[in-house]
Design a protein around this motif. Structure first.
Motif, PDB file in Angstrom:
ATOM      1  N   ASN A  62      85.277 -16.598  73.349  1.00 44.84           N
ATOM      2  CA  ASN A  62      85.972 -17.831  73.716  1.00 44.84           C
ATOM      3  C   ASN A  62      86.267 -17.857  75.213  1.00 44.84           C
ATOM      4  O   ASN A  62      85.355 -17.985  75.998  1.00 44.84           O
ATOM      5  N   LYS A  63      87.505 -17.693  75.615  1.00 49.60           N
ATOM      6  CA  LYS A  63      87.872 -17.761  77.037  1.00 49.60           C
ATOM      7  C   LYS A  63      87.700 -16.416  77.750  1.00 49.60           C
ATOM      8  O   LYS A  63      87.940 -16.322  78.949  1.00 49.60           O
ATOM      9  N   GLY A  80      94.155  -4.462  71.486  1.00 44.64           N
ATOM     10  CA  GLY A  80      93.503  -5.353  72.435  1.00 44.64           C
ATOM     11  C   GLY A  80      94.305  -5.351  73.720  1.00 44.64           C
ATOM     12  O   GLY A  80      95.467  -4.931  73.735  1.00 44.64           O
ATOM     13  N   GLU A  81      93.692  -5.818  74.799  1.00 46.41           N
ATOM     14  CA  GLU A  81      94.367  -5.865  76.090  1.00 46.41           C
ATOM     15  C   GLU A  81      94.150  -7.233  76.714  1.00 46.41           C
ATOM     16  O   GLU A  81      93.067  -7.803  76.600  1.00 46.41           O
ATOM     17  N   GLY A  82      95.184  -7.715  77.358  1.00 46.48           N
ATOM     18  CA  GLY A  82      95.078  -9.008  78.008  1.00 46.48           C
ATOM     19  C   GLY A  82      96.244  -9.245  78.940  1.00 46.48           C
ATOM     20  O   GLY A  82      96.935  -8.311  79.345  1.00 46.48           O
ATOM     21  N   HIS A 110     103.451 -15.891  61.456  1.00 43.74           N
ATOM     22  CA  HIS A 110     102.103 -16.458  61.433  1.00 43.74           C
ATOM     23  C   HIS A 110     101.901 -17.333  62.658  1.00 43.74           C
ATOM     24  O   HIS A 110     102.740 -18.175  62.982  1.00 43.74           O
ATOM     25  N   PHE A 111     100.793 -17.090  63.352  1.00 51.40           N
ATOM     26  CA  PHE A 111     100.457 -17.819  64.564  1.00 51.40           C
ATOM     27  C   PHE A 111      99.168 -18.591  64.354  1.00 51.40           C
ATOM     28  O   PHE A 111      98.169 -18.032  63.890  1.00 51.40           O
ATOM     29  N   ASP A 112      99.188 -19.873  64.684  1.00 53.73           N
ATOM     30  CA  ASP A 112      98.016 -20.725  64.506  1.00 53.73           C
ATOM     31  C   ASP A 112      97.098 -20.637  65.727  1.00 53.73           C
ATOM     32  O   ASP A 112      97.026 -21.545  66.536  1.00 53.73           O
ATOM     33  N   GLY A 113      96.405 -19.508  65.854  1.00 61.00           N
ATOM     34  CA  GLY A 113      95.484 -19.312  66.958  1.00 61.00           C
ATOM     35  C   GLY A 113      94.235 -20.162  66.842  1.00 61.00           C
ATOM     36  O   GLY A 113      93.547 -20.408  67.836  1.00 61.00           O
ATOM     37  N   ARG A 114      93.931 -20.607  65.656  1.00 57.89           N
ATOM     38  CA  ARG A 114      92.759 -21.455  65.435  1.00 57.89           C
ATOM     39  C   ARG A 114      92.884 -22.784  66.195  1.00 57.89           C
ATOM     40  O   ARG A 114      91.894 -23.338  66.647  1.00 57.89           O
ATOM     41  N   SER A 115      94.107 -23.265  66.344  1.00 59.96           N
ATOM     42  CA  SER A 115      94.325 -24.545  67.004  1.00 59.96           C
ATOM     43  C   SER A 115      94.469 -24.418  68.510  1.00 59.96           C
ATOM     44  O   SER A 115      94.583 -25.422  69.201  1.00 59.96           O
ATOM     45  N   LYS A 116      94.487 -23.226  69.053  1.00 63.79           N
ATOM     46  CA  LYS A 116      94.716 -23.025  70.503  1.00 63.79           C
ATOM     47  C   LYS A 116      93.435 -23.056  71.281  1.00 63.79           C
ATOM     48  O   LYS A 116      92.408 -22.730  70.952  1.00 63.79           O
TER      49      LYS A 116
END
Length: 116
Positions: A62-63, A80-82, A110-116
């Motif tokens: 993705n990004k 992961g790292e960011g 729960h985090f809606d990462g699909r929409s980000k």
């Protein structure tokens, strides 16, 4: 503050991380949903990886802002790292790879990462 030890399944990737696990995040983005990770976010300085960098694989998509780190031997994805939104270096620890914790006692957000 507690120091936790973790690893991938085969033990090739070993790490220690400092902090108290008060909650984890379950994300539904295209990679997290498939991996089933429960993520605990800490400052990158709290994570100490004892495995040489050359023995750790990395994947971005993705990004291309998060380095999804995994073991090339067993395929496990321990962290992961960011960069956090405030610019600080951050690590996302897969608490499923930490030894000796009771996952049922960790609140999961729960985090809606699909929409980000």
């Amino acid at each position: 503050m507690t120091t936790h030890h973790g690893s991938c399944h085969c033990g090739r990737i070993q790490f220690d991380v400092d902090g108290d696990i008060t909650a984890a995040v379950s994300c539904n983005c295209s990679i997290c949903q498939r991996k089933g990770s429960l993520l605990w976010f800490v400052p990158r300085s709290a994570l100490r990886v004892s495995t040489p960098e050359s023995d750790i694989a990395s994947y971005t998509f993705n990004k291309h802002v998060i380095q999804h780190r995994f073991c090339p031997t067993c395929g496990m994805h321990p962290y992961g790292e960011g960069t956090a939104p405030n610019g600080d270096a951050t690590a996302a620890i897969n608490i499923r790879c930490i030894e000796g914790i009771d996952l049922d006692k960790v609140p999961v957000h729960h985090f809606d990462g699909r929409s980000k």
